[in-house]
Design a protein around this motif. Sequence first.
Motif, PDB file in Angstrom:
ATOM      1  N   ASN A   5       4.613  -0.077  -3.802  1.00 25.87           N
ATOM      2  CA  ASN A   5       3.591  -0.328  -3.065  1.00 25.87           C
ATOM      3  C   ASN A   5       3.812  -0.058  -1.469  1.00 25.87           C
ATOM      4  OD1 ASN A   5       5.199  -2.926  -3.069  1.00 25.87           O
ATOM      5  ND2 ASN A   5       3.676  -3.440  -1.447  1.00 25.87           N
ATOM      6  N   VAL A   7       4.541   2.254   0.416  1.00 29.52           N
ATOM      7  CA  VAL A   7       4.383   3.626   0.839  1.00 29.52           C
ATOM      8  C   VAL A   7       4.362   4.016   2.207  1.00 29.52           C
ATOM      9  CG1 VAL A   7       3.272   4.141  -1.460  1.00 29.52           C
ATOM     10  CG2 VAL A   7       1.810   3.951   0.637  1.00 29.52           C
TER      11      VAL A   7
ATOM     12  N   THR B 105      -0.423  -0.810   5.080  1.00 31.16           N
ATOM     13  CA  THR B 105       0.587   0.066   4.236  1.00 31.16           C
ATOM     14  C   THR B 105       0.964  -0.473   2.855  1.00 31.16           C
ATOM     15  OG1 THR B 105       2.486  -0.584   5.407  1.00 31.16           O
ATOM     16  CG2 THR B 105       1.324   1.239   6.341  1.00 31.16           C
ATOM     17  N   LEU B 106       1.050  -1.715   2.742  1.00 30.25           N
ATOM     18  CA  LEU B 106       1.593  -2.406   1.703  1.00 30.25           C
ATOM     19  C   LEU B 106       0.590  -2.479   0.577  1.00 30.25           C
ATOM     20  CD1 LEU B 106       3.779  -5.068   3.202  1.00 30.25           C
ATOM     21  CD2 LEU B 106       4.542  -3.019   1.844  1.00 30.25           C
ATOM     22  N   CYS B 107      -0.780  -2.716   0.887  1.00 32.04           N
ATOM     23  CA  CYS B 107      -1.609  -2.763  -0.142  1.00 32.04           C
ATOM     24  C   CYS B 107      -3.121  -2.580   0.304  1.00 32.04           C
ATOM     25  CB  CYS B 107      -1.783  -4.169  -0.568  1.00 32.04           C
ATOM     26  SG  CYS B 107      -1.808  -5.702   0.485  1.00 32.04           S
ATOM     27  N   ARG B 128      -2.541   5.027   3.273  1.00 33.71           N
ATOM     28  CA  ARG B 128      -1.733   4.089   3.455  1.00 33.71           C
ATOM     29  C   ARG B 128      -0.343   4.920   4.071  1.00 33.71           C
ATOM     30  NH1 ARG B 128      -1.920   1.356  -1.610  1.00 33.71           N
ATOM     31  NH2 ARG B 128       0.113   0.846  -1.369  1.00 33.71           N
TER      32      ARG B 128
END
Lengths: 96, 195
Positions: A5, A7, B105-107, B128
């Motif tokens: 995740n 990214v 960016t993470l979720c 993201r």
Amino acid sequence: MSRINDVGGMTGFPGVVEELDEPPFHSDWEAHVFAMNRALIGAGVYNLDEFRDAVERMPPAVYLASSYYEKWLHGIQALLVEKGVCTADELRVQQR
Amino acid sequence: MSEHHDDGPVAAQTRHVEALLEARGLLDAVELDRALEAFLAGASPAQGARVVARAWVEPEFQDRLLADGNAALEELGLSMGGGIQPQRLKVVANTETEHNVIVCTLCSCYPIALLGPSPTWYKSEAYRARVVRDPRGVLAEFGTELPEHVRITVWDASAETRYLVLPRRPAVPVSDEAELAALVTRNGLIGTAVL
């Protein structure tokens, strides 16, 4: 070690595609996944951080191939089993 | 890849999980629908637009909004508690030389309590991954071209802190607060558009 995740800054992704006049949910099941998750967190079955973790530790290939609410459904089901709410067998839809 | 149809396997699986949880007494279908309806009624980009329009017409409110987003929201009867858990709101203002964009960016962290569910592109890996590396390039994909002298700051949201962009007031002869609010778009509040 980072998970799939994480990214931010990763290269190789295509352009961003915007859907015009996008509704909050594309179908009923997405709204239900969303509402179920809120209810389960509200009921204290698990918390938000546990939920995020459950999504973020999905197998990378499955993560990338899943739509947003498919990831959520995956996370919810993983936690329901881990919290002892139900078994993996019970979660399996009867195949006929 | 994505399954959007209500007769597909993901929809069936969702119904199965929901039925299982109802049987366990953990969910009530009627209550679930009611909660969803209430949430969607209370959280939409129109709320964010209200906040922005107030900031445009009342400089003192804008100062308070930038200093403490949560306290300023309360003045309008809004809060960041409509989501799963209350979050801190940090409002970032665009100026002639500064432009702000938000991402997670993470979720998918987003001011959901204020704006409602985020658009799919906001949650996409493409956005993201790329907006932190090449914000100018990503903005161009939204048709937003900023002059070279404008500095772009990208704010990466977390579970605890959510960001909201305060766009620049459009140069139009409108002074009515409600009419100004109608000029505010969701992309303007995220920072992928200028108004």
